[in-house]
Design a protein around this motif. Structure first.
Motif, mmCIF file in Angstrom:
data_model
loop_
_atom_site.group_PDB
_atom_site.id
_atom_site.type_symbol
_atom_site.label_atom_id
_atom_site.label_comp_id
_atom_site.label_asym_id
_atom_site.label_seq_id
_atom_site.Cartn_x
_atom_site.Cartn_y
_atom_site.Cartn_z
ATOM 1 N N VAL A 205 0.851 -1.198 0.000
ATOM 2 C CA VAL A 205 0.000 0.000 0.000
ATOM 3 C C VAL A 205 0.887 1.248 0.000
ATOM 4 O O VAL A 205 0.634 2.198 -0.747
ATOM 5 C CB VAL A 205 -0.975 -0.001 1.200
ATOM 6 C CG1 VAL A 205 -1.660 1.352 1.360
ATOM 7 C CG2 VAL A 205 -2.012 -1.114 1.038
ATOM 8 N N LEU B 79 1.025 4.387 -2.588
ATOM 9 C CA LEU B 79 0.881 5.782 -2.162
ATOM 10 C C LEU B 79 2.046 6.636 -2.648
ATOM 11 O O LEU B 79 1.862 7.750 -3.133
ATOM 12 C CB LEU B 79 0.770 5.862 -0.635
ATOM 13 C CG LEU B 79 -0.475 5.239 -0.019
ATOM 14 C CD1 LEU B 79 -0.359 5.192 1.499
ATOM 15 C CD2 LEU B 79 -1.717 6.009 -0.448
ATOM 16 N N ASN C 221 -6.478 5.514 -3.578
ATOM 17 C CA ASN C 221 -6.847 4.290 -2.866
ATOM 18 C C ASN C 221 -7.537 3.270 -3.770
ATOM 19 O O ASN C 221 -7.260 2.072 -3.689
ATOM 20 C CB ASN C 221 -7.753 4.616 -1.677
ATOM 21 C CG ASN C 221 -7.011 5.304 -0.560
ATOM 22 O OD1 ASN C 221 -5.798 5.434 -0.580
ATOM 23 N ND2 ASN C 221 -7.754 5.766 0.438
ATOM 24 N N ARG D 179 -3.566 2.017 4.971
ATOM 25 C CA ARG D 179 -2.985 3.359 4.838
ATOM 26 C C ARG D 179 -2.883 4.030 6.225
ATOM 27 O O ARG D 179 -1.864 4.620 6.556
ATOM 28 C CB ARG D 179 -3.850 4.206 3.902
ATOM 29 C CG ARG D 179 -3.332 5.596 3.706
ATOM 30 C CD ARG D 179 -4.221 6.384 2.760
ATOM 31 N NE ARG D 179 -3.670 7.705 2.544
ATOM 32 C CZ ARG D 179 -3.823 8.405 1.453
ATOM 33 N NH1 ARG D 179 -4.512 7.914 0.447
ATOM 34 N NH2 ARG D 179 -3.273 9.585 1.344
#
Length: 196
Positions: free
Chosen positions: A159, A163, A169, A187
């Motif tokens: 994740v 990012l 997302n 996150r």
């Protein structure tokens, strides 16, 4: 802690390592440096310096360029090869433009001719010590980030990679074959663990 206080504290833990085969010069340099508030240690030969524990401690190196057995430039190169880079100030009693160029290309902070002006030498040492303080601070910041990264689970790391790539997302969720809500949970965990 304010940066100046941190820097002053960091400076007090650093040593100026003097390597010169001329005993009177070593002694006078050590006295000059200690009177100026620096911690100093001296070595008569490059081998004595390299075989001591000094290369593994933070500080700067004040080294004569011409010594029997191994030159100051060779000491500088050896430290670099061993992963023990530190700011280096090269001294010489024989002004030589080619040596100065080689020393600076190898990363020396300064090249000073003997007999040297005390204030010029002290100024060069302050620059070298400040560089070492920045390097030590940067290394500790990198180690802290690496330690926080090690706390992430495999999925949290995936994740985070999404990012960092700037993905929203929903895109991360599709690429990882998980729900957008699960990405949000990961996150949040990443932000907490990374101290963001």
């Amino acid at each position: 802690m304010p940066e100046d206080a941190m820097s002053a504290d960091a400076r007090s833990n650093l040593t100026v390592f003097i390597v010169d085969d001329d005993e009177p010069i070593r002694e006078s340099l050590q006295i000059l440096l200690e009177c100026a508030g620096f911690r100093a240690e001296s070595f008569a030969t490059p081998v004595a310096f390299l075989e001591s524990g000094a290369p593994s401690r933070p500080g700067c190196l004040l080294v004569d360029v011409r010594m029997p057995g191994m030159s100051g430039l060779e000491v500088q190169e050896r430290l670099g090869r061993d992963g023990r880079d530190r700011p280096v100030i090269v001294m010489t009693g024989h002004g030589d433009v080619q040596l100065a160029v080689e020393a600076m290309k190898a990363g020396a902070v300064d090249f000073i001719e003997k007999p040297f002006d005390d204030e010029k030498l002290l100024s060069a040492i302050r620059v070298a010590i400040d560089r070492q303080v920045r390097d030590v601070h940067r290394e500790s910041e990198v180690a802290a980030v690496e330690a926080r990264l090690a706390l992430l689970s495999g999925r949290e790391r995936e994740v985070l990679d999404g990012l960092v790539a700037g993905l929203p997302n929903k895109t991360i969720a599709v690429e990882l074959n998980i729900s957008a809500r699960t990405v949000e949970v990961h996150r949040a965990n990443v932000m907490t663990k990374m101290g963001a």
